[in-house]
Design a protein around this motif. Structure first.
Motif, mmCIF file in Angstrom:
data_model
loop_
_atom_site.group_PDB
_atom_site.id
_atom_site.type_symbol
_atom_site.label_atom_id
_atom_site.label_comp_id
_atom_site.label_asym_id
_atom_site.label_seq_id
_atom_site.Cartn_x
_atom_site.Cartn_y
_atom_site.Cartn_z
ATOM 1 N N ASP A 449 0.825 -1.206 0.000
ATOM 2 C CA ASP A 449 0.000 0.000 0.000
ATOM 3 C C ASP A 449 0.862 1.258 0.000
ATOM 4 O O ASP A 449 0.516 2.266 -0.639
ATOM 5 N N THR A 452 2.044 1.992 -3.512
ATOM 6 C CA THR A 452 0.929 2.527 -4.291
ATOM 7 C C THR A 452 0.682 3.991 -3.945
ATOM 8 O O THR A 452 0.466 4.837 -4.823
ATOM 9 N N ASN A 453 0.746 4.306 -2.656
ATOM 10 C CA ASN A 453 0.555 5.692 -2.222
ATOM 11 C C ASN A 453 1.713 6.582 -2.672
ATOM 12 O O ASN A 453 1.507 7.712 -3.138
ATOM 13 N N SER A 456 1.426 7.575 -6.137
ATOM 14 C CA SER A 456 0.113 8.155 -6.452
ATOM 15 C C SER A 456 -0.606 7.358 -7.531
ATOM 16 O O SER A 456 -1.318 7.915 -8.380
ATOM 17 N N ARG A 460 -3.601 8.052 -5.338
ATOM 18 C CA ARG A 460 -3.325 7.941 -3.910
ATOM 19 C C ARG A 460 -2.433 9.085 -3.439
ATOM 20 O O ARG A 460 -1.791 9.774 -4.239
#
Length: 660
Positions: A449, A452-453, A456, A460
């Motif tokens: 996660d 992914t953050n 972006s 995200r």
């Protein structure tokens, strides 16, 4: 060393489950909530409240187990709550540790707690169960059976002792009649269902497996046990020739997907219509493990099954590993067989309708709009069939395993929504299964996660990395620092690779047969892996870079690294992805990827492909990743998001990993 939320003897816990009428929650439940928040803050830097279903299980279901133990005089048995399974983020609700009353050896009972008062099984999917959630779940008995088998496979202290572990599902709120369909699944010692009507048999199970003796030593033995490393895809592929030898123990949605495919092909072969199975999951969710285990299981049943992909590195590596260690005189025949079994998406246009039972499309996000290439005849270029339709036509049951965020080229369209649309337009039934597990990065779903953050992906928002005791994330100030660090890990026996964004040219070898050092950064220079179609002495071919130890000396690009995993990975973020205004932005002019250079390629496609490429590169590691950026502003930003650097002493791993 295994993780767990809380540990205590049953007798001690019995005192904590007593609740007065004025208390909303039992003392034990409040303790578990605080411990959950404490552990989450220690790992991630902030507290997090456990979900309502978890709190309800602790408050309502856990006491039933504790009372069953104390009622049988088993108060000294050790209770491990939320016990983490090796290499994944999956957790067993309760593990009871003690001594077997017959053998005197360590003995364990895994208990899955289900509070539902009723449940039903899908009419056509024997292990898909409606437990009141918004999607079908794996049958709880199969769930605990697989958990037991998984522990037996990876915990060195349990290897070879099938009788050391038992499994139970406790549905203490449900009567037999309300969950009657669940009993259709055959019970085993590793998984059996107990309801409100079967609490006495549940107590008898505990008495048969656990003696009235202290269980602390057995609990510590399990916690401290060394763990076997997860097999790499190519390590086990040659074993699939044996057929009956299971490659991977699948968990939760993985097992649900596998069983769905097996039952779909049974229906189709019995006269049913074509069915499409779509399995969606992020990096490390076990898609390729499902693909290879399915291929093995289907081939063992005598069905014609093909493994397909759009990635040459994956397909060629699987072909090589399939014929690996071939018996004398069999290698040529096995190579030929491997070419038929492991193929490419664009080859199905030449096959007739329903010409094979199953096509397993691994890395299906790389499916293209069509199969037209430079060799396609002019008359076929006018109105080409979608490539997905060609695959669907050739297979009685096509299976697509994909990640919506791993397409790398503008013409790649393999998303779950796209395949559902194709199924609907063709008038075919489909099943979509989402994988939620994590089997890479030491089971760190948080790391997946975070990547992914950071990039972006899907709009995200980047967040600072907080160590979670699983994955190690470091930064380097120079590429030489990164390389030296990886070299040290390699000398310790770890597999390592360096990868980079496609921001430098990729030259052919020199006339003298040497690689060109294309990747140059402030005086540091290294070559890409061998260019496809070229050969260089003492260097692996492009498609074998990921599985040949000689690949450690070259920089891999996303096309050779996708699908594969390594213990440690060094990622060079090039000038095509730089930090501006608190997030990464894409600079189209900095890419050297020939697929993205033409002006006709839309900016949105370039943006998607570059972000996805780094998403792939940053999620190849099992134990840790080292990140270096060529841009000074980006390095400054990474320092604020990742505190640890390669100059700090490397933290000791939480678990003792045993190489196979």
């Amino acid at each position: 060393m295994s993780s767990y939320l809380y540990r205590e003897s049953a007798a001690a816990l019995a005192k904590e489950i007593e609740r007065s009428s004025a208390q909303e929650l039992r003392p034990l439940t409040r303790t578990l909530i605080e411990e959950y928040k404490r552990q989450h803050k220690k790992k991630h830097g902030q507290e997090k409240e456990p979900g309502d279903s978890l709190v309800e299980a602790w408050d309502n279901s856990l006491p039933v187990v504790i009372n069953a133990l104390t009622g049988r005089g088993l108060g000294e048995v050790e209770v491990l709550i939320e016990f983490g399974l090796p290499h994944t983020d999956a957790e067993a609700d309760v593990v009871l540790a003690g001594v077997h009353p017959g053998s005197g050896q360590p003995s364990y009972v895994l208990v899955e707690l289900k509070q539902q008062r009723e449940a039903r099984v899908h009419p056509e999917r024997s292990v898909a169960v409606d437990l009141g959630y918004d999607k079908w779940k794996l049958h709880p008995v199969r769930q605990v059976q697989q958990y037991c088998r998984y522990l037996l496979q990876y915990k060195a202290s349990l290897r070879g002792d099938q009788h050391a572990v038992a499994g139970a599902v406790l549905m203490h709120n449900a009567h037999d009649a309300d969950v009657a369909e669940l009993f259709r699944l055959p019970a085993t010692d590793h998984g059996r269902l107990y309801t409100r009507d079967r609490l006495e048999p549940f107590r008898k199970l505990l008495g048969a497996r656990l003696a009235p003796r202290p269980g602390g030593e057995a609990a510590q033995f399990l916690i401290d046990s060394a763990e076997y490393a997860q097999p790499k895809i190519t390590d086990v592929n040659h074993g699939s020739r044996v057929g009956e030898k299971e490659l991977f123990v699948l968990l939760d949605e993985q097992e649900l997907a596998c069983q769905d495919v097996l039952e779909a092909i049974d229906r189709v072969r019995s006269g049913g219509t074509k069915e499409i199975i779509i399995v969606r999951g992020g990096p490390g969710s076990g898609k390729s493990a499902i693909a290879l285990e399915l291929r093995r299981a289907l081939a063992y049943r005598g069905w014609d099954v093909r493994h397909a992909s759009g990635a040459k590195a994956l397909t060629e590596s699987l072909r090589v590993s399939y014929a690996q260690d071939a018996p004398r005189g069999k290698k040529t025949a096995l190579k030929k067989e491997a070419t038929r079994l492991f193929t490419y998406f664009n080859q199905f246009k030449e096959m007739g309708p329903d010409s094979c039972d199953v096509v397993i499309c691994d890395e299906a996000h790389r499916i293209r709009r069509h199969s037209v290439d430079r060799y396609t005849r002019k008359e076929e270029r006018q109105n080409p069939e979608p490539q997905a339709d060609e695959i669907i036509a050739a297979a009685r049951v096509p299976v697509f395993l994909l990640d919506d965020w791993q397409s790398l080229r503008p013409e790649e369209v393999g998303t779950a929504d796209y395949l559902i649309q194709r199924a609907q337009e063709l008038g075919l039934r489909h099943t979509l299964i989402d994988l939620g597990g994590m089997f890479r990065a030491q089971g760190s779903g948080y790391y997946r996660d975070w990547v992914t953050n950071l990039l972006s992906v899907g709009d995200r928002t980047p967040q600072a990395w907080k160590t979670d005791g699983r994955m190690q994330v470091l930064t380097a100030e120079t590429p030489q620092e990164m390389e030296d660090f990886l070299q040290a890990r390699r000398l310790e026996g770890a597999s390592t690779r360096m990868v980079a964004g496609f921001c430098w040219p990729w030259s052919k070898p020199t006339e003298a047969g040497e690689l060109v050092a294309d990747v140059t950064i402030d005086g540091w220079e290294r070559p890409w892996n061998v260019k496809p179609g070229q050969a260089v002495p003492d260097a692996p071919a492009a498609e074998l870079w990921a599985i040949d130890p000689r690949g450690a000396g070259q920089i891999g690009c996303v096309y050779t690294a996708q699908t594969f995993e390594f213990d440690w990975v060094g990622v060079i973020i090039g000038p095509d992805c730089v930090w501006e205004d608190s997030r990464f932005v894409i600079r189209r002019e900095a890419t050297c990827d020939p697929e993205l250079k033409p002006r006709k390629v839309a900016d949105a496609d370039v943006e998607r492909c570059v972000r996805n490429a780094y998403h792939v590169l940053l999620t190849r590691a099992v134990m840790g990743v080292v990140i270096y950026s060529t841009d000074e502003t980006t390095r400054d930003a990474l320092r604020s998001h990742v505190i640890d650097t390669v100059m700090h002493p490397i933290p000791k791993p939480m678990r003792k990993i045993v190489k196979r």
